[in-house]
Write a protein that holds these residues in place. Sequence first.
Motif, mmCIF file in Angstrom:
data_model
loop_
_atom_site.group_PDB
_atom_site.id
_atom_site.type_symbol
_atom_site.label_atom_id
_atom_site.label_comp_id
_atom_site.label_asym_id
_atom_site.label_seq_id
_atom_site.Cartn_x
_atom_site.Cartn_y
_atom_site.Cartn_z
ATOM 1 N N TYR A 67 0.884 -1.175 0.000
ATOM 2 C CA TYR A 67 0.000 0.000 0.000
ATOM 3 C C TYR A 67 0.913 1.212 0.000
ATOM 4 C CZ TYR A 67 -2.635 3.838 2.022
ATOM 5 O OH TYR A 67 -3.184 5.067 2.259
ATOM 6 N N VAL A 68 0.667 2.147 -0.903
ATOM 7 C CA VAL A 68 1.453 3.373 -0.969
ATOM 8 C C VAL A 68 0.491 4.540 -0.780
ATOM 9 C CG1 VAL A 68 3.094 4.729 -2.311
ATOM 10 C CG2 VAL A 68 3.006 2.256 -2.609
ATOM 11 N N GLY A 69 0.621 5.234 0.328
ATOM 12 C CA GLY A 69 -0.275 6.339 0.640
ATOM 13 C C GLY A 69 0.406 7.686 0.547
ATOM 14 N N ASN A 70 -0.405 8.727 0.526
ATOM 15 C CA ASN A 70 0.029 10.114 0.451
ATOM 16 C C ASN A 70 0.785 10.411 -0.840
ATOM 17 O OD1 ASN A 70 -0.112 12.683 1.589
ATOM 18 N ND2 ASN A 70 1.929 12.500 2.481
ATOM 19 N N LEU A 71 0.334 9.767 -1.925
ATOM 20 C CA LEU A 71 0.936 10.040 -3.233
ATOM 21 C C LEU A 71 0.447 11.379 -3.762
ATOM 22 C CD1 LEU A 71 0.518 6.564 -4.955
ATOM 23 C CD2 LEU A 71 2.683 7.746 -4.595
ATOM 24 N N PRO A 72 1.268 12.069 -4.531
ATOM 25 C CA PRO A 72 0.790 13.293 -5.176
ATOM 26 C C PRO A 72 -0.340 12.957 -6.151
ATOM 27 C CG PRO A 72 3.184 13.092 -5.354
ATOM 28 C CD PRO A 72 2.675 11.816 -4.789
ATOM 29 N N TYR A 73 -1.314 13.832 -6.275
ATOM 30 C CA TYR A 73 -2.462 13.559 -7.143
ATOM 31 C C TYR A 73 -2.077 13.559 -8.617
ATOM 32 C CZ TYR A 73 -5.190 14.186 -2.938
ATOM 33 O OH TYR A 73 -5.701 14.040 -1.674
ATOM 34 N N GLN A 130 8.115 14.010 -4.692
ATOM 35 C CA GLN A 130 7.364 15.105 -5.311
ATOM 36 C C GLN A 130 6.639 15.946 -4.256
ATOM 37 O OE1 GLN A 130 4.893 13.762 -8.537
ATOM 38 N NE2 GLN A 130 6.592 12.832 -9.627
ATOM 39 N N GLU A 131 7.375 16.343 -3.245
ATOM 40 C CA GLU A 131 6.900 17.217 -2.170
ATOM 41 C C GLU A 131 5.831 16.584 -1.277
ATOM 42 O OE1 GLU A 131 5.750 20.914 -3.956
ATOM 43 O OE2 GLU A 131 7.712 21.206 -4.865
ATOM 44 N N ARG A 132 5.718 15.267 -1.283
ATOM 45 C CA ARG A 132 4.795 14.548 -0.395
ATOM 46 C C ARG A 132 5.583 13.472 0.343
ATOM 47 N NH1 ARG A 132 -0.827 15.269 -1.927
ATOM 48 N NH2 ARG A 132 -1.198 14.172 0.011
ATOM 49 N N THR A 133 5.219 13.212 1.598
ATOM 50 C CA THR A 133 5.866 12.166 2.388
ATOM 51 C C THR A 133 5.082 10.873 2.230
ATOM 52 O OG1 THR A 133 6.595 13.841 3.956
ATOM 53 C CG2 THR A 133 6.680 11.551 4.683
ATOM 54 N N LEU A 134 5.704 9.893 1.572
ATOM 55 C CA LEU A 134 5.023 8.627 1.283
ATOM 56 C C LEU A 134 4.841 7.787 2.542
ATOM 57 C CD1 LEU A 134 6.799 7.429 -1.979
ATOM 58 C CD2 LEU A 134 4.675 8.702 -1.753
ATOM 59 N N LYS A 135 3.761 7.024 2.555
ATOM 60 C CA LYS A 135 3.523 6.008 3.581
ATOM 61 C C LYS A 135 3.459 4.672 2.846
ATOM 62 C CE LYS A 135 3.213 8.917 6.863
ATOM 63 N NZ LYS A 135 4.379 9.073 7.712
ATOM 64 N N VAL A 136 4.394 3.785 3.149
ATOM 65 C CA VAL A 136 4.487 2.494 2.463
ATOM 66 C C VAL A 136 4.341 1.392 3.492
ATOM 67 C CG1 VAL A 136 5.894 1.026 0.965
ATOM 68 C CG2 VAL A 136 6.025 3.511 0.746
ATOM 69 N N ARG A 137 3.321 0.557 3.292
ATOM 70 C CA ARG A 137 3.031 -0.562 4.195
ATOM 71 C C ARG A 137 2.688 -1.789 3.367
ATOM 72 N NH1 ARG A 137 4.237 3.084 7.275
ATOM 73 N NH2 ARG A 137 2.977 4.122 8.835
ATOM 74 N N GLU A 138 2.703 -2.943 4.003
ATOM 75 C CA GLU A 138 2.207 -4.138 3.328
ATOM 76 C C GLU A 138 0.687 -4.017 3.223
ATOM 77 O OE1 GLU A 138 2.281 -9.006 3.605
ATOM 78 O OE2 GLU A 138 3.308 -7.833 5.132
ATOM 79 N N ALA A 139 0.172 -4.280 2.044
ATOM 80 C CA ALA A 139 -1.270 -4.158 1.823
ATOM 81 C C ALA A 139 -1.989 -5.295 2.530
ATOM 82 C CB ALA A 139 -1.576 -4.183 0.336
#
Length: 154
Positions: A67-73, A130-139
């Motif tokens: 799961y990759v969260g806080n991606l730039p739109y 790209q100016e966002r802090t990613l959140k990467v977790r196991e889905a």
Amino acid sequence: MQKSFLIILVIAILGAVALSQFAPTLPAYIAFVAGVIITTLIFKFIPESSTAQNADEQYVGPTMTLYVGNLPYRVHEGEVKSLFSEFGPVNSVRLVRDRKTGRRKGFGFVEMSEAGAQKAMAKLNDFNFQERTLKVREAKTQDSDGTERADAEE
């Protein structure tokens, strides 16, 4: 159109111009056809780079979905794939979109090799992309969420 077709077309036109300079009596269409044939033969016998071949192949082995969260739109699947491919082979990238508007929601899923996924989680969680802090977790699967709730109720 494919890139290789455009490259062949450009080189064929350049070849036709060069052939017409060396043999001015040769009709232009024959020079063009000769340029196409020569260019096609050159591309056929020059092997492709290994990175181009590996990009289309699916990884076979243990995989993990992240799961990759806080991606730039504004980010595209290709950009996310290139970021994660630094850590291992990537099978797929799915960026979630809103059903009504079609706009991206700012999160997605990356399926990649298990070893690469472990490295990517360690390196890319809280990574500035790209100016966002990613959140990467196991889905988590949807089924596992439902079974955990059912066990808690009993």
